[in-house]
Design a protein around this motif. Structure first.
Motif, PDB file in Angstrom:
ATOM      1  N   MET A 116       0.833  -1.209   0.000  1.00 49.68           N
ATOM      2  CA  MET A 116       0.000   0.000   0.000  1.00 49.68           C
ATOM      3  C   MET A 116       0.867   1.258   0.000  1.00 49.68           C
ATOM      4  SD  MET A 116      -3.163   0.781   2.571  1.00 49.68           S
ATOM      5  CE  MET A 116      -2.504   2.102   3.532  1.00 49.68           C
ATOM      6  N   ARG A 117       0.421   2.267  -0.720  1.00 54.98           N
ATOM      7  CA  ARG A 117       1.195   3.510  -0.785  1.00 54.98           C
ATOM      8  C   ARG A 117       0.463   4.665  -0.118  1.00 54.98           C
ATOM      9  NH1 ARG A 117       4.681   4.138  -6.332  1.00 54.98           N
ATOM     10  NH2 ARG A 117       5.688   2.108  -6.201  1.00 54.98           N
ATOM     11  N   CYS A 118       1.237   5.628   0.352  1.00 55.01           N
ATOM     12  CA  CYS A 118       0.623   6.855   0.871  1.00 55.01           C
ATOM     13  C   CYS A 118       1.584   8.019   0.625  1.00 55.01           C
ATOM     14  CB  CYS A 118       0.311   6.722   2.358  1.00 55.01           C
ATOM     15  SG  CYS A 118       1.777   6.611   3.370  1.00 55.01           S
ATOM     16  N   GLN A 119       1.112   9.227   0.874  1.00 49.23           N
ATOM     17  CA  GLN A 119       1.984  10.385   0.735  1.00 49.23           C
ATOM     18  C   GLN A 119       2.325  10.955   2.102  1.00 49.23           C
ATOM     19  OE1 GLN A 119       0.479  13.288  -2.031  1.00 49.23           O
ATOM     20  NE2 GLN A 119       0.788  11.932  -3.779  1.00 49.23           N
ATOM     21  N   VAL A 172       6.629  13.255  -0.376  1.00 44.93           N
ATOM     22  CA  VAL A 172       7.083  11.997  -0.975  1.00 44.93           C
ATOM     23  C   VAL A 172       5.960  10.969  -1.020  1.00 44.93           C
ATOM     24  CG1 VAL A 172       9.522  12.254  -0.344  1.00 44.93           C
ATOM     25  CG2 VAL A 172       7.948  11.198   1.289  1.00 44.93           C
ATOM     26  N   GLU A 173       6.143  10.013  -1.931  1.00 47.35           N
ATOM     27  CA  GLU A 173       5.234   8.880  -2.014  1.00 47.35           C
ATOM     28  C   GLU A 173       5.947   7.691  -1.368  1.00 47.35           C
ATOM     29  OE1 GLU A 173       2.255   7.461  -5.532  1.00 47.35           O
ATOM     30  OE2 GLU A 173       4.383   7.572  -5.981  1.00 47.35           O
ATOM     31  N   VAL A 174       5.251   7.033  -0.473  1.00 54.33           N
ATOM     32  CA  VAL A 174       5.885   5.988   0.336  1.00 54.33           C
ATOM     33  C   VAL A 174       5.137   4.668   0.182  1.00 54.33           C
ATOM     34  CG1 VAL A 174       6.360   5.300   2.734  1.00 54.33           C
ATOM     35  CG2 VAL A 174       6.701   7.668   2.044  1.00 54.33           C
ATOM     36  N   GLU A 202      -0.470  10.619   7.082  1.00 64.87           N
ATOM     37  CA  GLU A 202      -1.758  10.822   7.758  1.00 64.87           C
ATOM     38  C   GLU A 202      -1.889   9.941   8.990  1.00 64.87           C
ATOM     39  OE1 GLU A 202      -5.112  10.287   5.230  1.00 64.87           O
ATOM     40  OE2 GLU A 202      -5.185  12.424   4.713  1.00 64.87           O
ATOM     41  N   SER A 203      -1.259   8.762   8.931  1.00 65.92           N
ATOM     42  CA  SER A 203      -1.423   7.833  10.058  1.00 65.92           C
ATOM     43  C   SER A 203      -0.235   7.875  11.030  1.00 65.92           C
ATOM     44  CB  SER A 203      -1.651   6.419   9.533  1.00 65.92           C
ATOM     45  OG  SER A 203      -0.731   6.133   8.515  1.00 65.92           O
ATOM     46  N   GLY A 204       0.623   8.888  10.902  1.00 66.56           N
ATOM     47  CA  GLY A 204       1.727   9.017  11.861  1.00 66.56           C
ATOM     48  C   GLY A 204       3.087   8.970  11.185  1.00 66.56           C
ATOM     49  N   PHE A 205       4.131   8.781  11.991  1.00 66.76           N
ATOM     50  CA  PHE A 205       5.503   8.789  11.464  1.00 66.76           C
ATOM     51  C   PHE A 205       5.912   7.434  10.928  1.00 66.76           C
ATOM     52  CE2 PHE A 205       5.766  12.317  14.547  1.00 66.76           C
ATOM     53  CZ  PHE A 205       6.261  13.285  13.695  1.00 66.76           C
ATOM     54  N   LEU A 206       6.613   7.448   9.792  1.00 67.29           N
ATOM     55  CA  LEU A 206       7.222   6.236   9.256  1.00 67.29           C
ATOM     56  C   LEU A 206       8.715   6.488   9.115  1.00 67.29           C
ATOM     57  CD1 LEU A 206       4.846   5.240   6.284  1.00 67.29           C
ATOM     58  CD2 LEU A 206       4.958   4.183   8.566  1.00 67.29           C
ATOM     59  N   THR A 207       9.517   5.518   9.492  1.00 68.26           N
ATOM     60  CA  THR A 207      10.955   5.602   9.243  1.00 68.26           C
ATOM     61  C   THR A 207      11.208   4.954   7.893  1.00 68.26           C
ATOM     62  OG1 THR A 207      11.384   5.455  11.590  1.00 68.26           O
ATOM     63  CG2 THR A 207      13.222   4.969  10.134  1.00 68.26           C
TER      64      THR A 207
END
Ligand code: ZN
Length: 289
Positions: free
Chosen positions: A1-4, A45-47, A20-25
């Protein structure tokens, strides 16, 4: 799944991305690692989400603005911070900041800090110069928490940096805007297993109520090298309204006849101090050539 998301800080090859759902490393996808500065703090960025805490940066979206010192992408607005006293404010310095900020494509507001050290009428007369020029002015006494809510409100929907000379209280102001910054860095360091402050780069922080603020002062480089005399005219926002009525398109509003900007100064529509500072900046730019 991708998010920005937005890159909040870089730390030893990892990027901390606010989604939107918090911090990602995140680590960047291989090809993004090859080019220096390919990913900047502030980048959208797109993650690809790997799990609840980690992701991979797939793409960097187009940047609106890029500041050079410090390197931060997509800053919308700079807050020019001056002290009402200690050090005494210099309108020449304020105008220099405002010109550099406008030249970088950012909006600006003025923050008069240490308001407790000056009289209301002193603050009022400084404030008037800039409200007349079309700038928002916020008055604060950061050590007492005064004016912080108002400043936070102005910054609530943008990414901003604090700019201004040293000794005006920028770091106290930053801590008042983002009181949880230290805790947030601690949490991120625990997740990545890296120590605190392993980065010398700028970092972005969330403000309560929205908006992102950089922890490093912007516009530390104050030379006007990149600005031409004809650029400078356009960086004075209150000139734009009048300059279309100057006799010459190329009018620099100095010695030219039928200059609508000079007329606006005489009639009190443009503050004389702003105009005098403009002439000084103009001579300085011409002497750089
Ligand atoms: Zn003119």
């Amino acid at each position: 799944m991708r998010c920005q998301g937005t890159v909040m800080r870089a730390c030893g090859g990892f990027y901390c991305v606010l989604t939107e759902s918090g911090f990602l490393t995140c680590k960047p996808r291989g090809r993004l690692r090859l080019v220096k500065d390919e990913i900047l703090v502030g980048d959208k960025v797109e993650v690809s989400i790997v799990d609840a805490d980690t992701g991979i940066i797939e793409n960097v979206l187009e940047r609106k603005t890029v500041l050079s010192r410090p390197r931060i992408a997509n800053v919308d607005l700079a807050v020019v911070v001056v002290a009402a006293r200690r050090p005494d404010p210099s309108t020449f310095l304020i105008d220099r900041y405002l010109a550099l900020i406008a030249h970088s494509g950012l909006d600006a507001i003025l923050c008069i800090n240490k308001a407790d050290l000056a009289t209301d009428s002193e603050i009022q007369s400084l404030s008037e110069i800039y409200t007349t020029a079309g700038y928002d002015v916020v008055v604060t006494a950061a050590i007492y928490g005064r004016g912080i809510d108002e400043l936070r409100q102005r910054l609530s929907s943008v990414t901003s940096v604090l700019a201004g000379p040293s000794g005006v209280g920028k770091s106290v102001l930053f801590r008042s805007l983002c009181p949880d910054a230290e805790t947030e860095i601690g949490e991120v360091s625990r997740k990545t297993g890296r120590g605190r402050h392993t980065t010398r780069h700028a970092q972005l922080f969330r403000m309560e109520g929205g908006g992102l603020v950089a922890d490093s002062p912007g516009f530390s480089y104050l030379r006007l090298d990149d600005i031409s005399p004809s650029d400078l005219r356009l960086l004075y926002r209150e000139f734009r309204y009048y300059m279309q009525n100057c006799r010459f398109n190329s009018c620099l509003h100095r010695a030219e006849p039928d200059c609508a900007v000079k007329e606006a100064v005489s009639s009190g529509h443009i503050h004389p101090e702003r105009y005098e500072n403009y002439l000084k900046l103009l001579s300085e730019i011409e002497s750089l050539d």
